[in-house]
Design a protein around this motif. Sequence first.
Motif, PDB file in Angstrom:
ATOM      1  N   LEU A  95       5.460  10.991 -59.212  1.00 20.26           N
ATOM      2  CA  LEU A  95       4.563  12.151 -59.246  1.00 20.26           C
ATOM      3  C   LEU A  95       3.483  11.973 -60.305  1.00 20.26           C
ATOM      4  N   ARG A  96       3.851  11.406 -61.439  1.00 22.17           N
ATOM      5  CA  ARG A  96       2.868  11.169 -62.501  1.00 22.17           C
ATOM      6  C   ARG A  96       1.802  10.179 -62.036  1.00 22.17           C
ATOM      7  N   GLU A  97       2.239   9.136 -61.326  1.00 21.33           N
ATOM      8  CA  GLU A  97       1.284   8.128 -60.869  1.00 21.33           C
ATOM      9  C   GLU A  97       0.369   8.685 -59.778  1.00 21.33           C
ATOM     10  N   LEU A  98       0.925   9.461 -58.876  1.00 21.35           N
ATOM     11  CA  LEU A  98       0.091  10.029 -57.806  1.00 21.35           C
ATOM     12  C   LEU A  98      -0.903  11.037 -58.366  1.00 21.35           C
ATOM     13  N   ARG A  99      -0.470  11.737 -59.381  1.00 20.98           N
ATOM     14  CA  ARG A  99      -1.377  12.674 -60.022  1.00 20.98           C
ATOM     15  C   ARG A  99      -2.526  11.922 -60.687  1.00 20.98           C
ATOM     16  N   ARG A 100      -2.172  10.816 -61.360  1.00 19.55           N
ATOM     17  CA  ARG A 100      -3.192   9.994 -62.007  1.00 19.55           C
ATOM     18  C   ARG A 100      -4.169   9.412 -60.975  1.00 19.55           C
ATOM     19  N   ALA A 101      -3.630   9.091 -59.803  1.00 21.13           N
ATOM     20  CA  ALA A 101      -4.476   8.557 -58.728  1.00 21.13           C
ATOM     21  C   ALA A 101      -5.253   9.673 -58.036  1.00 21.13           C
ATOM     22  N   ASP A 102      -4.999  10.911 -58.447  1.00 22.80           N
ATOM     23  CA  ASP A 102      -5.653  12.079 -57.872  1.00 22.80           C
ATOM     24  C   ASP A 102      -5.347  12.230 -56.380  1.00 22.80           C
ATOM     25  N   LEU A 103      -4.106  11.976 -56.010  1.00 25.32           N
ATOM     26  CA  LEU A 103      -3.727  12.040 -54.596  1.00 25.32           C
ATOM     27  C   LEU A 103      -2.818  13.233 -54.282  1.00 25.32           C
ATOM     28  N   LEU A 104      -2.541  14.062 -55.279  1.00 21.53           N
ATOM     29  CA  LEU A 104      -1.620  15.179 -55.027  1.00 21.53           C
ATOM     30  C   LEU A 104      -2.306  16.531 -54.973  1.00 21.53           C
ATOM     31  N   GLY A 105      -3.606  16.557 -55.260  1.00 26.34           N
ATOM     32  CA  GLY A 105      -4.254  17.860 -55.333  1.00 26.34           C
ATOM     33  C   GLY A 105      -3.713  18.635 -56.520  1.00 26.34           C
ATOM     34  N   ASP A 106      -3.772  19.943 -56.426  1.00 24.17           N
ATOM     35  CA  ASP A 106      -3.365  20.775 -57.558  1.00 24.17           C
ATOM     36  C   ASP A 106      -1.867  21.027 -57.612  1.00 24.17           C
ATOM     37  N   ASP A 107      -1.243  20.883 -56.452  1.00 26.85           N
ATOM     38  CA  ASP A 107       0.135  21.348 -56.420  1.00 26.85           C
ATOM     39  C   ASP A 107       1.127  20.212 -56.255  1.00 26.85           C
ATOM     40  N   ALA A 108       1.573  19.680 -57.379  1.00 30.47           N
ATOM     41  CA  ALA A 108       2.610  18.646 -57.356  1.00 30.47           C
ATOM     42  C   ALA A 108       3.956  19.317 -57.135  1.00 30.47           C
ATOM     43  N   PRO A 109       4.864  18.634 -56.443  1.00 32.12           N
ATOM     44  CA  PRO A 109       6.186  19.238 -56.213  1.00 32.12           C
ATOM     45  C   PRO A 109       6.974  19.455 -57.507  1.00 32.12           C
ATOM     46  N   ARG A 110       7.790  20.505 -57.508  1.00 28.13           N
ATOM     47  CA  ARG A 110       8.761  20.707 -58.591  1.00 28.13           C
ATOM     48  C   ARG A 110       9.987  19.855 -58.296  1.00 28.13           C
ATOM     49  N   LEU A 111      10.572  19.289 -59.321  1.00 28.38           N
ATOM     50  CA  LEU A 111      11.798  18.504 -59.138  1.00 28.38           C
ATOM     51  C   LEU A 111      13.004  19.343 -59.528  1.00 28.38           C
ATOM     52  N   TYR A 112      13.899  19.541 -58.553  1.00 28.30           N
ATOM     53  CA  TYR A 112      15.158  20.232 -58.819  1.00 28.30           C
ATOM     54  C   TYR A 112      16.282  19.216 -58.743  1.00 28.30           C
ATOM     55  N   LEU A 113      17.130  19.217 -59.754  1.00 31.04           N
ATOM     56  CA  LEU A 113      18.225  18.252 -59.830  1.00 31.04           C
ATOM     57  C   LEU A 113      19.541  18.998 -59.738  1.00 31.04           C
ATOM     58  N   VAL A 114      20.486  18.411 -59.015  1.00 29.04           N
ATOM     59  CA  VAL A 114      21.764  19.087 -58.805  1.00 29.04           C
ATOM     60  C   VAL A 114      22.913  18.203 -59.281  1.00 29.04           C
ATOM     61  N   GLN A 115      23.856  18.805 -59.967  1.00 25.58           N
ATOM     62  CA  GLN A 115      25.066  18.118 -60.407  1.00 25.58           C
ATOM     63  C   GLN A 115      26.297  18.859 -59.906  1.00 25.58           C
ATOM     64  N   ALA A 116      27.438  18.160 -59.951  1.00 23.92           N
ATOM     65  CA  ALA A 116      28.706  18.809 -59.619  1.00 23.92           C
ATOM     66  C   ALA A 116      29.207  19.535 -60.861  1.00 23.92           C
ATOM     67  N   GLY A 117      29.690  20.755 -60.664  1.00 22.01           N
ATOM     68  CA  GLY A 117      30.095  21.586 -61.799  1.00 22.01           C
ATOM     69  C   GLY A 117      31.108  20.922 -62.727  1.00 22.01           C
ATOM     70  N   ALA A 118      31.972  20.080 -62.175  1.00 26.11           N
ATOM     71  CA  ALA A 118      33.027  19.467 -62.993  1.00 26.11           C
ATOM     72  C   ALA A 118      32.477  18.414 -63.952  1.00 26.11           C
ATOM     73  N   CYS A 119      31.273  17.935 -63.684  1.00 23.66           N
ATOM     74  CA  CYS A 119      30.703  16.877 -64.531  1.00 23.66           C
ATOM     75  C   CYS A 119      29.183  17.037 -64.541  1.00 23.66           C
ATOM     76  N   ASP A 120      28.719  17.957 -65.381  1.00 24.85           N
ATOM     77  CA  ASP A 120      27.296  18.334 -65.289  1.00 24.85           C
ATOM     78  C   ASP A 120      26.572  18.323 -66.644  1.00 24.85           C
TER      79      ASP A 120
END
Length: 421
Positions: free
Chosen positions: A258-283
């Motif tokens: 995402l950082r590289e695409l932004r630098r290349a000006d290929l994402l427009g204004d709205d870059a995706p948000r990154l959501y990360l998921v873990q298992a509750g037992a090991c998070d």
Amino acid sequence: MTRLTCYRCGATEADLDRKRCDCGEPLWFDAADAAAGFEWPESTPPADGSAPDAPAERGVWRYRDLLPVDSPGPNAGVVAAAGDTPLVRAARLDEDAGCRVWLKDERANPTGSFKDRGSAVGAARVAGADAAWLGTVSHGNMAVSVAATAAGVGASAVVLVPADVAPARLAAIAEYDPEILRVAGDYGALYRRTHEVDAPVTFLNSDAPLRVAGQKTTALEICEAFVRGAAGDGTSAPDAIVLPVSSGGHASGAWKALRELRRADLLGDDAPRLYLVQAGACDPIAAAFRADADEVTPLADPGETVAYSIANPDPPSGTRALAAARATGGAVVSVPDDEILDARSRLARDAGFAVEPSSATTLAGLRRLSASGELGAEEEVVAVLTGRGFGAASDGASPPDPETVDLAAVRDRIESLVAGT
Ligand SMILES: *Cc1c(COP(=O)(O)O)cnc(C)c1O
Ligand SMILES: [Zn+2]
């Protein structure tokens, strides 16, 4: 790309074999210059029917201008086959997930997980070299992927597994005939020790800069599909990308993309948000996010989870993954095993995707994120189905019984393997 850089303190490093910055954080390849001049590769065949400028490259090599190693060319067997996975709309999951669901099917990689992307880029570094060795510390998808990729480029491989590794895993890894060593002792400490053995063996562990470079192609493909019209409304990136996270290597790669695409000006204004998921037992990463901490603290006493591929209590790129979620306006959440298993069967029954439990955390995470208002019903969200999982060993062959080595002796044992003694 001739140097590494640290996302946190900005230090640069000319020794490309280094893995970590003096500040303690993992290094990655500095692609800022390449990104500044990057344009989407030509579609194949060119839309106007003319001859392409250069022969098309498959898979991850489509983005060779952003990669730190030269493409080994289109005839490189398994190394040419990583990446270029399907991205499909799964509208039947929308109501359950609370958003417009897209699935990125990483099962389509040669060994059934996205790890092949990073292994391919790592192996390209040694392809064609005499007597090259690749290595990894893993008893999961990464082990299988490194062993297969080494076989594809004619390199030898050494896979370090824990002493109590499950027989089905051993069988899956042994299929590609690497040297397998069981290691008695602290497996987490072993991970750090392999940095000492690098050269004569190129270790492609989860945060190796070459691996992260290869694994950024998942997000490059997703964004290219959305921005160039193959997905979504055809003009803007998706609103969010959801990834299961363990070591933080894949998430780091996605952030880098995402950082590289932004630098290349290929994402427009709205870059995706990154959501990360873990298992509750090991998070550990989700715990740091909840606590508003700057760093991930290793878990002393992790629990068991069905999501076996994402159960790292001491993630080497955890703090970088945490930074990725924060910097993109996303979050890190965790989900309990019953929700993971329910999401897994929902993915199979309502969309036809049978995936390993780790990958199903994405749908379980989507439910929670939309319930808490993080995701809206109209948002276009890509869940990355990271892997297929380990079925029963394919042909009933009995698992191998590799030798066990003490942690303190691993380095000597590897050196004698490489020397052929
Ligand atoms: C390795 C793996 C993950 C986690 O990726 P990290 O880079 O370690 O965070 C998730 N899902 C599957 C199937 C994996 O094999
Ligand atoms: Zn640093």
